[in-house]
Scaffold this motif. Structure first.
Motif, PDB file in Angstrom:
ATOM      1  N   ASP A   1     -90.880 -24.501 -45.486  1.00 27.21           N
ATOM      2  CA  ASP A   1     -91.528 -25.935 -45.323  1.00 27.21           C
ATOM      3  C   ASP A   1     -92.731 -25.929 -44.837  1.00 27.21           C
ATOM      4  O   ASP A   1     -92.990 -25.711 -43.625  1.00 27.21           O
ATOM      5  N   PHE A   2     -94.096 -26.008 -45.492  1.00 27.03           N
ATOM      6  CA  PHE A   2     -95.093 -25.902 -45.244  1.00 27.03           C
ATOM      7  C   PHE A   2     -95.653 -26.926 -43.940  1.00 27.03           C
ATOM      8  O   PHE A   2     -96.096 -26.352 -42.894  1.00 27.03           O
ATOM      9  N   ASN A   3     -95.205 -28.124 -44.064  1.00 30.11           N
ATOM     10  CA  ASN A   3     -95.260 -29.108 -43.140  1.00 30.11           C
ATOM     11  C   ASN A   3     -94.836 -28.810 -41.844  1.00 30.11           C
ATOM     12  O   ASN A   3     -95.396 -28.815 -40.725  1.00 30.11           O
ATOM     13  N   ARG A   4     -93.749 -27.887 -41.672  1.00 29.24           N
ATOM     14  CA  ARG A   4     -93.137 -27.603 -40.318  1.00 29.24           C
ATOM     15  C   ARG A   4     -93.542 -25.985 -40.126  1.00 29.24           C
ATOM     16  O   ARG A   4     -93.378 -25.590 -38.923  1.00 29.24           O
ATOM     17  N   GLY A   5     -94.182 -25.453 -41.015  1.00 28.41           N
ATOM     18  CA  GLY A   5     -94.251 -23.919 -40.734  1.00 28.41           C
ATOM     19  C   GLY A   5     -92.743 -23.046 -40.562  1.00 28.41           C
ATOM     20  O   GLY A   5     -92.750 -22.204 -39.715  1.00 28.41           O
ATOM     21  N   TYR A   6     -91.929 -23.702 -41.175  1.00 24.89           N
ATOM     22  CA  TYR A   6     -90.601 -23.406 -41.158  1.00 24.89           C
ATOM     23  C   TYR A   6     -90.087 -22.525 -42.040  1.00 24.89           C
ATOM     24  O   TYR A   6     -90.173 -22.828 -43.278  1.00 24.89           O
ATOM     25  N   ILE A   7     -89.330 -21.440 -42.001  1.00 27.03           N
ATOM     26  CA  ILE A   7     -88.640 -20.467 -43.001  1.00 27.03           C
ATOM     27  C   ILE A   7     -87.477 -21.167 -43.288  1.00 27.03           C
ATOM     28  O   ILE A   7     -86.355 -20.991 -42.625  1.00 27.03           O
ATOM     29  N   VAL A   8     -87.201 -21.709 -44.694  1.00 32.80           N
ATOM     30  CA  VAL A   8     -85.926 -22.395 -44.871  1.00 32.80           C
ATOM     31  C   VAL A   8     -85.018 -21.318 -45.324  1.00 32.80           C
ATOM     32  O   VAL A   8     -83.952 -21.296 -45.150  1.00 32.80           O
ATOM     33  N   TYR A   9     -85.599 -20.372 -46.376  1.00 36.53           N
ATOM     34  CA  TYR A   9     -84.885 -19.418 -46.962  1.00 36.53           C
ATOM     35  C   TYR A   9     -85.766 -18.043 -47.132  1.00 36.53           C
ATOM     36  O   TYR A   9     -86.802 -18.080 -47.653  1.00 36.53           O
ATOM     37  N   GLY A  10     -85.196 -16.911 -46.554  1.00 34.11           N
ATOM     38  CA  GLY A  10     -85.797 -15.969 -46.661  1.00 34.11           C
ATOM     39  C   GLY A  10     -85.562 -15.078 -47.677  1.00 34.11           C
ATOM     40  O   GLY A  10     -84.870 -15.782 -48.876  1.00 34.11           O
ATOM     41  N   THR A  11     -85.732 -13.898 -48.006  1.00 34.43           N
ATOM     42  CA  THR A  11     -85.467 -13.069 -49.243  1.00 34.43           C
ATOM     43  C   THR A  11     -84.437 -12.031 -48.782  1.00 34.43           C
ATOM     44  O   THR A  11     -84.242 -11.868 -47.704  1.00 34.43           O
ATOM     45  N   ASP A  12     -83.943 -11.369 -49.898  1.00 32.59           N
ATOM     46  CA  ASP A  12     -82.660 -10.380 -49.464  1.00 32.59           C
ATOM     47  C   ASP A  12     -83.496  -9.141 -48.779  1.00 32.59           C
ATOM     48  O   ASP A  12     -82.773  -8.590 -48.231  1.00 32.59           O
ATOM     49  N   ASN A  13     -84.629  -9.068 -48.897  1.00 33.09           N
ATOM     50  CA  ASN A  13     -85.399  -7.955 -48.422  1.00 33.09           C
ATOM     51  C   ASN A  13     -85.585  -8.043 -46.874  1.00 33.09           C
ATOM     52  O   ASN A  13     -85.682  -7.077 -46.020  1.00 33.09           O
ATOM     53  N   ILE A  14     -85.446  -9.266 -46.205  1.00 32.94           N
ATOM     54  CA  ILE A  14     -85.685  -9.620 -44.728  1.00 32.94           C
ATOM     55  C   ILE A  14     -84.216 -10.537 -44.408  1.00 32.94           C
ATOM     56  O   ILE A  14     -84.462 -11.627 -44.409  1.00 32.94           O
ATOM     57  N   PRO A  15     -83.329  -9.955 -44.266  1.00 33.82           N
ATOM     58  CA  PRO A  15     -82.113 -10.469 -43.871  1.00 33.82           C
ATOM     59  C   PRO A  15     -82.066 -11.370 -42.478  1.00 33.82           C
ATOM     60  O   PRO A  15     -82.752 -10.998 -41.746  1.00 33.82           O
ATOM     61  N   GLY A  16     -81.453 -12.576 -42.818  1.00 33.52           N
ATOM     62  CA  GLY A  16     -81.467 -13.261 -41.540  1.00 33.52           C
ATOM     63  C   GLY A  16     -82.678 -14.166 -41.315  1.00 33.52           C
ATOM     64  O   GLY A  16     -82.828 -14.804 -40.274  1.00 33.52           O
ATOM     65  N   PHE A  17     -83.698 -14.323 -42.143  1.00 28.91           N
ATOM     66  CA  PHE A  17     -84.885 -14.595 -42.067  1.00 28.91           C
ATOM     67  C   PHE A  17     -84.733 -16.272 -42.053  1.00 28.91           C
ATOM     68  O   PHE A  17     -85.665 -17.097 -41.696  1.00 28.91           O
ATOM     69  N   SER A  18     -83.683 -16.740 -42.910  1.00 25.06           N
ATOM     70  CA  SER A  18     -83.826 -18.138 -42.967  1.00 25.06           C
ATOM     71  C   SER A  18     -83.367 -18.725 -41.754  1.00 25.06           C
ATOM     72  O   SER A  18     -83.071 -18.396 -40.825  1.00 25.06           O
ATOM     73  N   ASP A  19     -83.935 -20.265 -41.877  1.00 30.49           N
ATOM     74  CA  ASP A  19     -83.768 -21.143 -40.786  1.00 30.49           C
ATOM     75  C   ASP A  19     -84.552 -20.616 -39.568  1.00 30.49           C
ATOM     76  O   ASP A  19     -83.877 -20.413 -38.551  1.00 30.49           O
TER      77      ASP A  19
ATOM     78  N   GLY B   1    -100.061 -20.025 -27.848  1.00 28.97           N
ATOM     79  CA  GLY B   1    -100.961 -21.403 -27.555  1.00 28.97           C
ATOM     80  C   GLY B   1    -102.290 -21.372 -28.464  1.00 28.97           C
ATOM     81  O   GLY B   1    -103.242 -22.148 -28.142  1.00 28.97           O
ATOM     82  N   VAL B   2    -101.989 -20.923 -29.759  1.00 29.21           N
ATOM     83  CA  VAL B   2    -102.954 -21.184 -30.825  1.00 29.21           C
ATOM     84  C   VAL B   2    -102.421 -21.993 -31.952  1.00 29.21           C
ATOM     85  O   VAL B   2    -101.124 -21.639 -32.321  1.00 29.21           O
ATOM     86  N   PRO B   3    -103.086 -22.730 -32.906  1.00 26.07           N
ATOM     87  CA  PRO B   3    -102.453 -23.116 -34.135  1.00 26.07           C
ATOM     88  C   PRO B   3    -102.202 -22.279 -35.076  1.00 26.07           C
ATOM     89  O   PRO B   3    -102.882 -20.997 -35.207  1.00 26.07           O
ATOM     90  N   VAL B   4    -100.985 -22.359 -35.550  1.00 23.12           N
ATOM     91  CA  VAL B   4     -99.922 -21.343 -36.595  1.00 23.12           C
ATOM     92  C   VAL B   4     -99.871 -22.104 -37.867  1.00 23.12           C
ATOM     93  O   VAL B   4     -99.245 -23.108 -37.887  1.00 23.12           O
ATOM     94  N   ALA B   5    -100.110 -21.403 -38.962  1.00 24.27           N
ATOM     95  CA  ALA B   5     -99.981 -22.149 -40.316  1.00 24.27           C
ATOM     96  C   ALA B   5     -99.138 -21.190 -40.867  1.00 24.27           C
ATOM     97  O   ALA B   5     -99.572 -19.882 -41.088  1.00 24.27           O
ATOM     98  N   VAL B   6     -98.192 -21.646 -41.555  1.00 27.00           N
ATOM     99  CA  VAL B   6     -97.172 -20.723 -42.612  1.00 27.00           C
ATOM    100  C   VAL B   6     -97.070 -21.312 -43.959  1.00 27.00           C
ATOM    101  O   VAL B   6     -96.784 -22.300 -43.907  1.00 27.00           O
ATOM    102  N   ASP B   7     -97.046 -20.576 -44.815  1.00 30.16           N
ATOM    103  CA  ASP B   7     -96.780 -20.877 -46.315  1.00 30.16           C
ATOM    104  C   ASP B   7     -96.294 -19.434 -47.057  1.00 30.16           C
ATOM    105  O   ASP B   7     -96.480 -18.508 -46.616  1.00 30.16           O
ATOM    106  N   ASN B   8     -95.836 -19.872 -48.068  1.00 27.60           N
ATOM    107  CA  ASN B   8     -95.036 -18.839 -49.106  1.00 27.60           C
ATOM    108  C   ASN B   8     -96.185 -18.157 -49.525  1.00 27.60           C
ATOM    109  O   ASN B   8     -97.197 -18.485 -49.687  1.00 27.60           O
ATOM    110  N   ASP B   9     -95.904 -16.984 -49.912  1.00 27.27           N
ATOM    111  CA  ASP B   9     -96.899 -15.871 -50.387  1.00 27.27           C
ATOM    112  C   ASP B   9     -97.657 -16.296 -51.806  1.00 27.27           C
ATOM    113  O   ASP B   9     -98.878 -16.118 -51.873  1.00 27.27           O
ATOM    114  N   VAL B  10     -96.851 -16.991 -52.645  1.00 27.71           N
ATOM    115  CA  VAL B  10     -97.403 -17.099 -53.926  1.00 27.71           C
ATOM    116  C   VAL B  10     -98.505 -18.519 -53.600  1.00 27.71           C
ATOM    117  O   VAL B  10     -99.621 -18.536 -54.268  1.00 27.71           O
ATOM    118  N   ASN B  11     -98.064 -19.485 -52.965  1.00 24.82           N
ATOM    119  CA  ASN B  11     -99.075 -20.526 -52.486  1.00 24.82           C
ATOM    120  C   ASN B  11    -100.303 -20.070 -51.599  1.00 24.82           C
ATOM    121  O   ASN B  11    -101.335 -20.346 -52.004  1.00 24.82           O
TER     122      ASN B  11
END
Ligand SMILES: [Zn+2]
Length: 303
Positions: free
Chosen positions: A72-90, A102-112
């Motif tokens: 979820d790009f707007n929240r920088g939140y991992i909604v669902y991980g992949t099978d390669n990284i178990p437990g990454f969801s939520d 204490g610095v800005p962090v942005a997260v998006d999926n690899d293809v985006n």
């Protein structure tokens, strides 16, 4: 000003420092999973990132993270991980690291991130509308529209790997059957060829000149290209894109990109034939540059 970037893939985590002119100043790589049992798990990945953020502390003003999985790009939140990284969801990745460092962090999926990288520094430079697809273990997609990624309602738009091209067909990792990536991913090709020869053959090996003459490989490749093109035909009719960028290691094969271009253009209606089909240019740097781009965006938005 510099940005610390991470590109988390199923097999490796790339990381490094990028300048505000988007020049890669330093880059390293570490396997996502290794002998350390903790690594490869969500906790392992988070502690690895944390370690590097501490190590580089004072040398960056923002952090950009490109990761496999659904974000979820707007929240920088991992909604669902992949099978390669178990437990990454939520996982509230942005929340965790902004609070800790204490610095800005942005997260998006690899293809985006790859799409953004190509948009600003690669094959999409100068275009404000294109589709980007990556062919690897699965098939990823990004929709670049009006100068930004089109993300959809839940930041999940562009999951082209799971459009259905064969109703009731082969099992897909997503739990459904007949998805595009079960037929068109690089893995679909390597699985088929490896099974025939009774040993693993990588995409690179399949494309060796001496192997391209082999009748079975010829047939498998021709049919695989068709599978790729079936998906691209549907996408052409939906988006009528002026440009399609093909990414993933296998797409660096010029012959393959040429065949896909020819087959696609000969099989769509006249309004769709003007599409340019280009190979991604940034290769393995796209994710890091895209991550730097979203980090700079977040930094600027907080000013
Ligand atoms: Zn699927």
């Amino acid at each position: 000003m510099a940005i610390l970037v991470f590109d988390i893939g199923g097999t490796a985590i790339k990381y490094g420092l990028v300048s505000d002119e988007f020049e890669i100043l330093e880059a390293s790589e570490s396997p996502t999973a290794d002998s350390d049992a903790n690594k490869g798990s969500a906790q392992g990945v988070l502690s690895f990132l944390s370690e590097k953020m501490a190590e580089y502390k004072g040398r960056y003003d923002a952090i950009g993270i490109s990761t496999a999985g659904q974000v979820d790009f707007n929240r920088g939140y991992i909604v669902y991980g992949t099978d390669n990284i178990p437990g990454f969801s939520d996982t509230d990745m942005r929340g965790i690291f902004e609070e800790k460092f204490g610095v800005p962090v942005a997260v998006d999926n690899d293809v985006n991130c790859a799409g953004l990288g190509e948009a600003h520094f690669g094959a999409g430079k100068g275009s404000d509308y294109f589709l980007c697809l990556t062919y690897g273990t699965g098939v990823g997609g990004a929709i670049y529209l009006n100068g930004d990624i089109f993300r959809g309602d839940k930041s999940a738009a562009g999951e082209f790997g799971h459009i259905m091209t064969h109703a009731g067909g082969k099992d897909c990792n997503c739990g459904r059957k007949g998805c595009y990536e079960a037929y068109a991913s690089c893995r679909a090709l390597t699985d088929r060829v490896s099974e025939h020869f009774g040993r693993y053959m990588s995409g690179r090996e399949i494309f060796k000149p001496e192997n391209l003459e082999h009748p079975f490989i010829k047939k498998a490749l021709d049919e695989w290209e068709d599978e790729i093109v079936y998906g691209l035909i549907s996408l052409s009719y939906i988006f009528n894109p002026p440009l399609i960028i093909l990414g993933g290691g296998i797409m660096s094969e010029v012959l393959l990109a040429n065949h896909i271009r020819e087959k696609l253009i000969s099989r769509v209606g006249v309004n769709y034939q003007g599409v340019r089909v280009e190979q991604a240019r940034l290769r393995n740097k796209a994710g890091m540059l895209g991550a730097a781009y979203i980090a700079k965006q977040r930094l600027d938005s907080l000013k």
